[in-house]
Design a protein around this motif. Structure first.
Motif, short mmCIF file in Angstrom:
data_model
loop_
_atom_site.label_atom_id
_atom_site.label_comp_id
_atom_site.label_asym_id
_atom_site.label_seq_id
_atom_site.Cartn_x
_atom_site.Cartn_y
_atom_site.Cartn_z
N VAL A 119 -15.33 -9.62 -12.92
CA VAL A 119 -14.34 -10.66 -13.16
C VAL A 119 -13.60 -10.87 -11.84
CG1 VAL A 119 -12.28 -11.31 -14.46
CG2 VAL A 119 -14.10 -10.01 -15.58
N LEU A 120 -14.05 -11.86 -11.06
CA LEU A 120 -13.43 -12.15 -9.77
C LEU A 120 -12.26 -13.09 -10.01
CD1 LEU A 120 -13.23 -12.02 -6.73
CD2 LEU A 120 -15.01 -13.78 -6.59
N LYS A 121 -11.05 -12.52 -9.94
CA LYS A 121 -9.86 -13.27 -10.31
C LYS A 121 -9.49 -14.29 -9.24
CE LYS A 121 -7.58 -9.36 -11.12
NZ LYS A 121 -6.69 -8.29 -11.60
N GLY A 122 -8.66 -15.24 -9.61
CA GLY A 122 -8.22 -16.27 -8.69
C GLY A 122 -8.31 -17.63 -9.34
N SER A 123 -8.08 -18.67 -8.57
CA SER A 123 -8.19 -20.02 -9.10
C SER A 123 -9.63 -20.29 -9.48
CB SER A 123 -7.74 -21.03 -8.05
OG SER A 123 -7.88 -22.35 -8.53
N GLY A 124 -9.87 -20.50 -10.77
CA GLY A 124 -11.24 -20.60 -11.25
C GLY A 124 -11.89 -19.23 -11.25
N THR A 125 -11.33 -18.30 -12.05
CA THR A 125 -11.89 -16.95 -12.15
C THR A 125 -13.37 -17.02 -12.50
OG1 THR A 125 -9.80 -15.91 -12.72
CG2 THR A 125 -11.79 -14.81 -13.50
N VAL A 126 -14.18 -16.22 -11.79
CA VAL A 126 -15.63 -16.21 -12.00
C VAL A 126 -16.00 -14.91 -12.72
CG1 VAL A 126 -17.89 -16.35 -10.92
CG2 VAL A 126 -15.94 -17.55 -9.89
N ILE A 127 -16.75 -15.05 -13.81
CA ILE A 127 -17.22 -13.89 -14.57
C ILE A 127 -18.73 -13.83 -14.45
CG2 ILE A 127 -17.24 -12.73 -16.82
CD1 ILE A 127 -14.86 -15.63 -16.41
N ALA A 128 -19.25 -12.74 -13.91
CA ALA A 128 -20.69 -12.61 -13.69
C ALA A 128 -21.20 -11.36 -14.39
CB ALA A 128 -21.00 -12.53 -12.20
N ALA A 129 -22.38 -11.47 -15.00
CA ALA A 129 -23.01 -10.35 -15.69
C ALA A 129 -24.20 -9.84 -14.87
CB ALA A 129 -23.49 -10.78 -17.08
N PRO A 130 -24.59 -8.58 -15.05
CA PRO A 130 -25.73 -8.06 -14.29
C PRO A 130 -27.04 -8.80 -14.57
CG PRO A 130 -24.52 -6.27 -15.37
CD PRO A 130 -23.98 -7.56 -15.91
N ASP A 131 -27.14 -9.45 -15.73
CA ASP A 131 -28.38 -10.17 -16.05
C ASP A 131 -28.43 -11.58 -15.45
OD1 ASP A 131 -26.61 -11.63 -17.60
OD2 ASP A 131 -27.43 -10.96 -19.53
N GLY A 132 -27.44 -11.95 -14.65
CA GLY A 132 -27.47 -13.23 -13.97
C GLY A 132 -26.59 -14.30 -14.56
N ARG A 133 -26.04 -14.09 -15.74
CA ARG A 133 -25.15 -15.09 -16.32
C ARG A 133 -23.87 -15.19 -15.50
NH1 ARG A 133 -24.39 -13.02 -22.28
NH2 ARG A 133 -24.66 -11.01 -21.17
N VAL A 134 -23.42 -16.42 -15.28
CA VAL A 134 -22.20 -16.66 -14.51
C VAL A 134 -21.39 -17.74 -15.21
CG1 VAL A 134 -21.20 -17.36 -12.30
CG2 VAL A 134 -23.32 -16.05 -12.34
N VAL A 135 -20.11 -17.50 -15.35
CA VAL A 135 -19.21 -18.44 -16.02
C VAL A 135 -17.97 -18.61 -15.16
CG1 VAL A 135 -17.72 -18.77 -18.05
CG2 VAL A 135 -20.06 -17.93 -18.34
N VAL A 136 -17.50 -19.85 -15.05
CA VAL A 136 -16.27 -20.15 -14.30
C VAL A 136 -15.20 -20.56 -15.31
CG1 VAL A 136 -15.21 -21.59 -12.53
CG2 VAL A 136 -17.60 -20.89 -12.29
N ASN A 137 -14.02 -19.98 -15.17
CA ASN A 137 -12.95 -20.21 -16.14
C ASN A 137 -12.07 -21.39 -15.74
OD1 ASN A 137 -11.57 -19.14 -18.60
ND2 ASN A 137 -9.85 -19.11 -17.18
#
Length: 536
Positions: A437-455
């Motif tokens: 969970v890379l916090k900041g403006s538009g926190t990015v959540i990445a999983a080990p299986d390659g899924r990536v979501v921007v908040n």
């Protein structure tokens, strides 16, 4: 090339579709997959179709805004800056559509457009009598909406010269409360990363109509500030909205991605149903951090919450929430917990390091934040245990770094993390076999299986001490309630930001919003959104 006239009806059976991405888990396409979608469509469609659709969609957007604008805006001309590429062609189609609809327009084209599609759009605009000038006016005071059609996703170098001057003036207009619409992406913004291209300026728009699909750079880094309110115009390529993770597409965070994982709140449940969380941290002088996290966990629905303090000045109980069970960390039976959240205010002592090593090897879901992450970043053996424990536990840890902590974990500097936040989050997830969970403006959540979501939720009200502790407690509570780590991270980040947005809408921020105000609002939102009785 032909200068034959066009009309939106030739490309749309109905008004162009405009999609508000709010609360929708739409795909965020980087340049390469976006180009692939675009090229495939161009091969299957008549020439100039995509440009005609893009311009018509932008014109539809503006006509809707003008129809509901005060006369001081709706009666003024629309000023449109057209660049030398296909973004300029989109702008010329927009100008022609508005002109034919009876809206006064003026186009500024400092350099004549070059690509074939854009040359076609220029011919049609000239034939329709659209006024086109080479230089911008001395003042924008006589105009209502201003449109940035200078450069799109293909920009590879910093804006300079006349284009830099126009971008700066458009941004100044937006800062003074004017209406500035960017076509596809604000000129000068990297659509993949949300950073500024080169050392030049970028357009800070109030609105962006983005074509085919949304782009990650509109939602992370400085992109959120520069894009303003985003609307998607799929231009007939609706499948791009739903590109899934097998296409390595990032996605916008929304309840659809995590709501199904939330536990039912049946009558026949008890406190054990919703899990027991241990929040571990709080070295001497820093006991407030785990208290903030634990309170947030309680109000996010955990059945029981323990707090383990490393410090010598821990309180005997928490007066506002005596439901919390406070202990010395060494006395906590961590292996009896349903989840552990560690790191807030923990410090960097040898005993803290030993405790983190014990925690990452527990057979329960684990979240590491703050000082726990710093300990991992400077201890290769501990870092190895984080990655190895994922296989033994059968699930990854959740890591919640801010950019500086992420840089330490990756062995780089903060600027490198911020240059490409999606890549940094992916690298963290891969290196530590963790949900990052890379916090900041538009926190990015990445999983080990390659899924990536921007908040997409959250605002400057979160830029104050303790809000990260609250987020850690929230995600820990969701882990204790047996949400899978990725879904727990998505839900926690989304609700954390939404709480700040809701408080600001009520006038309680962004200035002066405190971390302690977030958790009560989270409780309200969780119950309103997911547990409110269904109407009969």
């Amino acid at each position: 090339m032909t200068d034959a006239p066009f009309s939106s009806s030739a490309h749309f059976a109905a008004p162009p579709l405009l999609v508000n991405p709010h609360d929708r888990a739409v795909a965020l396409l980087a340049v390469e997959p976006l180009r692939a979608v675009e090229h495939a469509a161009q091969a299957a469609l008549p020439a100039n179709t995509l440009m005609a659709r893009a311009g018509a969609a932008a014109a539809h957007f503006l006509r809707e805004r003008l129809a509901h604008a005060p006369s001081s805006v709706s009666t003024q001309p629309v000023w449109i800056a057209a660049g030398p590429g296909n973004n300029g062609g989109d702008a010329l189609v927009l100008a022609t559509e508005l002109h034919r609809a009876g809206v006064a327009v003026e186009v500024c084209m400092p350099v004549e457009v070059k690509p074939d599609d854009a040359r076609w759009a220029l011919g049609v605009a000239r034939a329709a009598g659209v006024p086109i000038a080479a230089a911008p006016p001395a003042s924008f005071d006589a105009y209502g909406w201003l449109v940035d059609g200078l450069f799109g996703i293909g920009l590879a170098r910093a804006l300079d010269g006349t284009f830099a001057g126009i971008a700066t003036r458009l941004s100044q207009r937006a800062a003074r409360g004017g209406h500035v619409l960017a076509l596809d992406v604000p000129s000068g913004l990297d659509s993949n990363t949300g950073t500024i291209v080169g050392e030049g300026p970028a357009v800070r728009a109030t609105h962006t109509v983005t074509f085919i699909a949304a782009k990650p750079g509109l939602y992370t880094g400085v992109g959120r500030d520069y894009a303003g309110a985003v609307t998607i115009a799929p231009i007939g390529l609706d499948a791009a909205l739903h590109a899934d993770h097998t296409d390595n597409a990032a996605r916008l965070n929304a309840p659809a991605l995590f709501a199904a994982a939330l536990p039912a709140r049946d009558f026949a449940t008890h406190k054990g149903t919703f899990g027991t969380l241990a929040v571990v941290g709080g070295d001497t002088g820093m006991c407030g951090a785990p208290i903030l996290a634990a309170r947030a966990a309680l109000l996010t629905g955990a059945g029981k919450v323990h707090v383990g303090f490393l410090g010598s000045d821990a309180p005997p109980y928490d007066a506002p929430h005596p439901e919390l069970m406070l202990h010395a960390a060494r006395t906590l039976a961590l292996d009896a917990m349903d989840a552990v959240a560690a790191g807030c205010g923990m410090g960097g002592s040898a005993s803290a390091r030993q405790l983190v090593d014990t925690i990452v090897q527990l057979p329960v879901p684990v979240l590491l934040d703050a000082d726990a992450l710093n300990l991992v970043s400077r201890d290769e053996a501990l870092a190895a245990h984080v990655a190895q424990s994922a296989a033994a536990r059968g699930m990854p840890c959740v890591l919640t770094p801010h950019p500086l902590e992420a840089a330490r974990l990756l062995g780089c500097d903060t600027a490198a993390v911020q240059r490409d936040r999606l890549a940094a989050a992916r690298a963290l997830a891969a290196r530590y076999a963790a949900v990052a969970v890379l916090k900041g403006s538009g926190t990015v959540i990445a999983a080990p299986d390659g899924r990536v979501v921007v908040n997409p939720t959250g605002n400057a009200g979160l830029a104050t001490g303790g809000t990260g502790d609250v987020l850690g407690g929230m995600i820990g509570a969701l882990l204790a309630q047996r949400l899978p780590p990725f879904e727990a991270a998505l839900a926690g980040v989304y609700l954390h930001g939404l709480a700040a947005d809701t408080l600001c809408a009520q006038g309680d921020g962004p200035a002066g919003l405190t971390a302690g105000e977030l958790a009560p609002m989270v409780r309200r939102l969780v119950n309103r959104l997911f547990y409110a009785p269904k109407p009969e």
